[in-house]
Design a protein around this motif. Sequence first.
Motif, PDB file in Angstrom:
ATOM      1  N   ILE A 112       0.944  -1.203   0.043  1.00  0.00           N
ATOM      2  CA  ILE A 112       0.139   0.009  -0.009  1.00  0.00           C
ATOM      3  C   ILE A 112       0.700   1.249   0.066  1.00  0.00           C
ATOM      4  O   ILE A 112       0.698   2.096  -0.670  1.00  0.00           O
ATOM      5  N   LYS A 113       1.780   1.235   0.903  1.00  0.00           N
ATOM      6  CA  LYS A 113       2.631   2.597   0.931  1.00  0.00           C
ATOM      7  C   LYS A 113       3.404   2.622  -0.465  1.00  0.00           C
ATOM      8  O   LYS A 113       3.623   3.763  -0.756  1.00  0.00           O
ATOM      9  N   THR A 114       4.072   1.552  -1.005  1.00  0.00           N
ATOM     10  CA  THR A 114       4.461   1.695  -2.179  1.00  0.00           C
ATOM     11  C   THR A 114       3.825   2.346  -3.260  1.00  0.00           C
ATOM     12  O   THR A 114       4.053   3.045  -4.139  1.00  0.00           O
ATOM     13  N   PHE A 115       2.541   1.915  -3.253  1.00  0.00           N
ATOM     14  CA  PHE A 115       1.477   2.249  -4.408  1.00  0.00           C
ATOM     15  C   PHE A 115       1.085   3.612  -4.042  1.00  0.00           C
ATOM     16  O   PHE A 115       1.324   4.391  -5.227  1.00  0.00           O
ATOM     17  N   ILE A 116       0.887   4.080  -3.085  1.00  0.00           N
ATOM     18  CA  ILE A 116       0.625   5.479  -2.796  1.00  0.00           C
ATOM     19  C   ILE A 116       1.908   6.179  -3.193  1.00  0.00           C
ATOM     20  O   ILE A 116       1.855   7.439  -3.722  1.00  0.00           O
ATOM     21  N   GLU A 117       3.319   5.685  -2.791  1.00  0.00           N
ATOM     22  CA  GLU A 117       4.309   6.636  -3.352  1.00  0.00           C
ATOM     23  C   GLU A 117       4.299   6.791  -4.834  1.00  0.00           C
ATOM     24  O   GLU A 117       4.917   7.712  -5.214  1.00  0.00           O
ATOM     25  N   ALA A 118       3.920   5.780  -5.501  1.00  0.00           N
ATOM     26  CA  ALA A 118       3.967   5.426  -6.901  1.00  0.00           C
ATOM     27  C   ALA A 118       3.117   6.805  -7.496  1.00  0.00           C
ATOM     28  O   ALA A 118       3.365   7.473  -8.391  1.00  0.00           O
ATOM     29  N   LEU A 119       1.855   6.728  -6.894  1.00  0.00           N
ATOM     30  CA  LEU A 119       0.896   7.602  -6.976  1.00  0.00           C
ATOM     31  C   LEU A 119       1.241   9.126  -6.883  1.00  0.00           C
ATOM     32  O   LEU A 119       1.206  10.071  -7.803  1.00  0.00           O
ATOM     33  N   ASN A 120       2.011   9.514  -5.797  1.00  0.00           N
ATOM     34  CA  ASN A 120       2.466  10.824  -5.312  1.00  0.00           C
ATOM     35  C   ASN A 120       3.588  11.367  -6.289  1.00  0.00           C
ATOM     36  O   ASN A 120       4.055  12.308  -6.375  1.00  0.00           O
ATOM     37  N   ALA A 121       4.226  10.468  -7.064  1.00  0.00           N
ATOM     38  CA  ALA A 121       5.216  10.776  -7.995  1.00  0.00           C
ATOM     39  C   ALA A 121       5.011  11.814  -9.066  1.00  0.00           C
ATOM     40  O   ALA A 121       5.770  12.387  -9.853  1.00  0.00           O
ATOM     41  N   SER A 122       3.624  11.755  -9.507  1.00  0.00           N
ATOM     42  CA  SER A 122       2.974  12.424 -10.645  1.00  0.00           C
ATOM     43  C   SER A 122       2.982  14.029 -10.095  1.00  0.00           C
ATOM     44  O   SER A 122       2.320  14.440  -8.883  1.00  0.00           O
ATOM     45  N   ALA A 123       3.602  14.928 -11.057  1.00  0.00           N
ATOM     46  CA  ALA A 123       3.403  16.336 -10.778  1.00  0.00           C
ATOM     47  C   ALA A 123       2.374  16.938 -11.207  1.00  0.00           C
ATOM     48  O   ALA A 123       1.775  18.045 -10.589  1.00  0.00           O
ATOM     49  N   ASN A 124       1.354  16.579 -12.309  1.00  0.00           N
ATOM     50  CA  ASN A 124       0.407  17.045 -12.822  1.00  0.00           C
ATOM     51  C   ASN A 124      -1.097  16.845 -12.221  1.00  0.00           C
ATOM     52  O   ASN A 124      -2.106  17.181 -13.072  1.00  0.00           O
ATOM     53  N   ILE A 125      -1.009  15.869 -11.588  1.00  0.00           N
ATOM     54  CA  ILE A 125      -2.348  15.070 -10.653  1.00  0.00           C
ATOM     55  C   ILE A 125      -2.297  15.706  -9.252  1.00  0.00           C
ATOM     56  O   ILE A 125      -1.448  15.578  -8.654  1.00  0.00           O
ATOM     57  N   VAL A 126      -3.782  16.362  -8.783  1.00  0.00           N
ATOM     58  CA  VAL A 126      -3.763  16.316  -7.507  1.00  0.00           C
ATOM     59  C   VAL A 126      -4.253  15.378  -6.712  1.00  0.00           C
ATOM     60  O   VAL A 126      -4.887  14.453  -7.041  1.00  0.00           O
ATOM     61  N   ILE A 127      -3.415  14.901  -5.756  1.00  0.00           N
ATOM     62  CA  ILE A 127      -3.792  13.595  -5.224  1.00  0.00           C
ATOM     63  C   ILE A 127      -3.704  13.785  -3.294  1.00  0.00           C
ATOM     64  O   ILE A 127      -3.181  14.575  -2.865  1.00  0.00           O
ATOM     65  N   GLU A 128      -4.776  13.250  -3.024  1.00  0.00           N
ATOM     66  CA  GLU A 128      -5.000  13.435  -1.636  1.00  0.00           C
ATOM     67  C   GLU A 128      -5.420  11.867  -1.154  1.00  0.00           C
ATOM     68  O   GLU A 128      -6.238  11.022  -1.578  1.00  0.00           O
ATOM     69  N   THR A 129      -4.587  11.564   0.065  1.00  0.00           N
ATOM     70  CA  THR A 129      -4.723  10.158   0.630  1.00  0.00           C
ATOM     71  C   THR A 129      -5.312  10.489   2.108  1.00  0.00           C
ATOM     72  O   THR A 129      -4.847  11.270   2.950  1.00  0.00           O
ATOM     73  N   CYS A 156      -8.783   5.643   1.200  1.00  0.00           N
ATOM     74  CA  CYS A 156      -8.585   5.708  -0.029  1.00  0.00           C
ATOM     75  C   CYS A 156      -7.605   6.589  -0.370  1.00  0.00           C
ATOM     76  O   CYS A 156      -7.332   7.707   0.365  1.00  0.00           O
ATOM     77  N   THR A 157      -7.239   6.761  -1.941  1.00  0.00           N
ATOM     78  CA  THR A 157      -6.395   7.836  -2.319  1.00  0.00           C
ATOM     79  C   THR A 157      -7.371   8.623  -3.492  1.00  0.00           C
ATOM     80  O   THR A 157      -7.857   7.667  -4.376  1.00  0.00           O
ATOM     81  N   ILE A 158      -7.431   9.955  -3.439  1.00  0.00           N
ATOM     82  CA  ILE A 158      -8.120  10.545  -4.639  1.00  0.00           C
ATOM     83  C   ILE A 158      -7.250  11.222  -5.573  1.00  0.00           C
ATOM     84  O   ILE A 158      -6.325  11.882  -5.144  1.00  0.00           O
ATOM     85  N   LEU A 159      -7.455  11.189  -6.874  1.00  0.00           N
ATOM     86  CA  LEU A 159      -6.782  11.600  -7.672  1.00  0.00           C
ATOM     87  C   LEU A 159      -7.548  12.602  -8.622  1.00  0.00           C
ATOM     88  O   LEU A 159      -8.763  12.208  -8.911  1.00  0.00           O
ATOM     89  N   ARG A 160      -7.290  13.865  -8.824  1.00  0.00           N
ATOM     90  CA  ARG A 160      -7.724  14.684  -9.659  1.00  0.00           C
ATOM     91  C   ARG A 160      -6.927  15.133 -10.709  1.00  0.00           C
ATOM     92  O   ARG A 160      -5.871  15.704 -10.502  1.00  0.00           O
ATOM     93  N   GLY A 161      -7.288  15.186 -11.902  1.00  0.00           N
ATOM     94  CA  GLY A 161      -6.630  15.496 -13.047  1.00  0.00           C
ATOM     95  C   GLY A 161      -7.326  15.610 -14.501  1.00  0.00           C
ATOM     96  O   GLY A 161      -8.317  14.964 -14.626  1.00  0.00           O
ATOM     97  N   GLU A 162      -6.441  15.583 -15.390  1.00  0.00           N
ATOM     98  CA  GLU A 162      -6.934  15.398 -17.023  1.00  0.00           C
ATOM     99  C   GLU A 162      -7.165  13.642 -17.051  1.00  0.00           C
ATOM    100  O   GLU A 162      -6.246  13.179 -16.482  1.00  0.00           O
ATOM    101  N   TYR A 163      -8.312  13.141 -17.763  1.00  0.00           N
ATOM    102  CA  TYR A 163      -8.437  11.978 -17.838  1.00  0.00           C
ATOM    103  C   TYR A 163      -7.330  11.004 -18.138  1.00  0.00           C
ATOM    104  O   TYR A 163      -6.702   9.966 -17.498  1.00  0.00           O
ATOM    105  N   ASP A 164      -6.605  11.420 -19.301  1.00  0.00           N
ATOM    106  CA  ASP A 164      -5.528  10.636 -19.954  1.00  0.00           C
ATOM    107  C   ASP A 164      -4.160  10.434 -18.730  1.00  0.00           C
ATOM    108  O   ASP A 164      -3.538   9.453 -18.749  1.00  0.00           O
ATOM    109  N   ASP A 165      -4.106  11.514 -18.089  1.00  0.00           N
ATOM    110  CA  ASP A 165      -3.026  11.487 -16.995  1.00  0.00           C
ATOM    111  C   ASP A 165      -3.262  10.616 -15.755  1.00  0.00           C
ATOM    112  O   ASP A 165      -2.698   9.952 -15.506  1.00  0.00           O
ATOM    113  N   VAL A 166      -4.684  10.751 -15.184  1.00  0.00           N
ATOM    114  CA  VAL A 166      -4.841   9.832 -14.301  1.00  0.00           C
ATOM    115  C   VAL A 166      -4.949   8.622 -14.596  1.00  0.00           C
ATOM    116  O   VAL A 166      -4.500   7.504 -13.792  1.00  0.00           O
ATOM    117  N   MET A 167      -5.595   8.264 -15.881  1.00  0.00           N
ATOM    118  CA  MET A 167      -5.808   6.732 -16.395  1.00  0.00           C
ATOM    119  C   MET A 167      -4.176   6.307 -16.389  1.00  0.00           C
ATOM    120  O   MET A 167      -4.108   5.109 -16.187  1.00  0.00           O
TER     121      MET A 167
END
Length: 83
Positions: free
Chosen positions: A20-37, A41-52
């Motif tokens: 879980i910690k490793t997965f969240i770290e990988a998500l947080n590596a993105s600079a152009n997506i807003v991430i809240e853990t 759960c973890t919530i991602l907000r951004g452009e569709y293609d970037d999030v997917m």
Amino acid sequence: MYMTAEISMYPIRDEYLPPIKTFIEALNASANIVIETTTTCTILRGEYDDVMKLLKDAMAESYRQFGVSVFVTKFIPGYNPDE
């Protein structure tokens, strides 16, 4: 298109925190997506293609490193709580 995605990870193993910690770290590596853990759960907000792409890559890497996990995800196209 802007979107919000909510994802929860349930590793199928006794030692569930490292994946879980490793997965969240990988998500947080993105600079152009807003991430809240949160605690559930973890919530991602951004452009569709970037999030997917981020979810696809992070999930694939998690499967390679840790084996099977269950991911429960909600996708809300067009939703931006900041507007």
